[in-house]
Design an enzyme around this catalytic site. Structure first.
Site, short mmCIF file in Angstrom:
data_model
loop_
_atom_site.label_atom_id
_atom_site.label_comp_id
_atom_site.label_asym_id
_atom_site.label_seq_id
_atom_site.Cartn_x
_atom_site.Cartn_y
_atom_site.Cartn_z
NE ARG A 194 -32.45 22.26 -2.68
CZ ARG A 194 -32.24 22.65 -1.27
NH1 ARG A 194 -33.35 22.71 -0.51
NH2 ARG A 194 -31.18 23.18 -1.21
CB SER A 197 -35.33 21.46 6.16
OG SER A 197 -35.14 19.90 5.52
CE LYS A 213 -25.76 22.95 8.34
NZ LYS A 213 -26.17 21.94 7.48
CG HIS A 244 -34.82 15.41 2.57
ND1 HIS A 244 -35.51 16.15 3.43
CD2 HIS A 244 -33.95 16.16 2.24
CE1 HIS A 244 -34.53 17.57 3.66
NE2 HIS A 244 -33.52 17.30 3.01
O1 PNS Z 1 -28.82 18.66 4.55
P1 PNS Z 1 -27.37 19.55 4.35
O2 PNS Z 1 -27.22 20.27 5.45
O3 PNS Z 1 -27.47 20.13 3.17
O4 PNS Z 1 -26.27 18.40 4.42
C1 PNS Z 1 -24.97 18.83 4.72
C2 PNS Z 1 -24.03 17.57 4.68
C3 PNS Z 1 -24.33 16.78 6.17
C4 PNS Z 1 -23.95 16.47 3.68
C5 PNS Z 1 -22.74 17.91 5.06
O5 PNS Z 1 -22.54 19.44 5.80
C6 PNS Z 1 -21.59 17.28 5.54
O6 PNS Z 1 -21.14 16.11 5.10
N1 PNS Z 1 -21.08 17.28 6.71
C7 PNS Z 1 -20.21 16.41 7.80
C8 PNS Z 1 -18.77 17.24 7.85
C9 PNS Z 1 -18.14 17.11 6.40
O7 PNS Z 1 -17.74 16.08 5.97
N2 PNS Z 1 -17.81 18.36 6.00
C10 PNS Z 1 -17.01 18.38 4.71
C11 PNS Z 1 -17.79 18.28 3.57
S1 PNS Z 1 -16.90 19.32 2.33
#
Ligand code: PNS
Length: 159
Positions: A89, A127, A40, A16
């Site tokens: 990745r 993570s 989550k 990150h």
């Molecule tokens: O580090 P991560 O867990 O891969 O990040 C995922 C994240 C936070 C970017 C994604 O889950 C997100 O944007 N969540 C907020 C809710 C949302 O907008 N969901 C629709 C995505 S299609």
């Protein structure tokens, strides 16, 4: 241009930090946006995740750390972001990232998603893996800065 780098960051890793560094060199302002996860399950609270990132990015003038709830695209609009940045990745990331970027694009075409290919040094890093290794008392010093290592070890009761 304003970029948002969103994620769970539970906790932040060198992977990150590499993306944040590269964004800070390319965009006027970078907002590292920590998801305030309602559903989550996370090891670190939102406050802990934000403060760890703030500590590690305090040297950048153009990096701001915040948390958000709800849809990312609504947050991006609120913050007047031009770009959402995600690190890619392996191929396994592609399907979810593609789906998310197309969904966000449909809701707000003005906000582009840009992918930065992770440095090969970090292409295997996540993570979750770091937490799993730590939970078995394994070595994680190559994956996270020492301040984060200490916090993870404290969570898992390691010395
Ligand atoms: O580090 P991560 O867990 O891969 O990040 C995922 C994240 C936070 C970017 C994604 O889950 C997100 O944007 N969540 C907020 C809710 C949302 O907008 N969901 C629709 C995505 S299609």
């Amino acid at each position: 241009m304003i970029a948002i780098y969103p994620g769970s960051f539970d906790p932040i890793t060198y992977g990150h930090l590499d993306i944040i560094n590269r964004c800070a060199n390319k965009f006027t302002k970078v907002i590292v946006a920590v998801l305030n996860n309602q559903n989550k399950s996370v090891v670190f609270s939102t406050e802990e995740r934000v403060s760890m990132i703030k500590e590690l990015t305090s040297g950048y003038d153009n990096v701001q750390v915040d948390n958000f709830e709800g849809l990312l695209i609504d947050y991006a609009k609120k913050m007047k972001a031009d770009v959402i940045v995600r690190g890619l990745r392996a191929v396994s990331d592609y399907e979810y990232e593609m789906q998310m970027s197309l969904y966000n694009k449909q809701l707000c075409p003005e906000v582009e998603t840009m992918f930065l290919v992770s440095d090969t040094k970090y292409s295997y890093l996540s993570s979750s893996i770091v937490k799993e290794i730590a939970s078995y008392g394994g070595e994680i010093s190559n994956f996270v800065p020492s301040t984060i290592e200490e916090r993870i070890k404290a969570k898992y009761g390691c010395k």
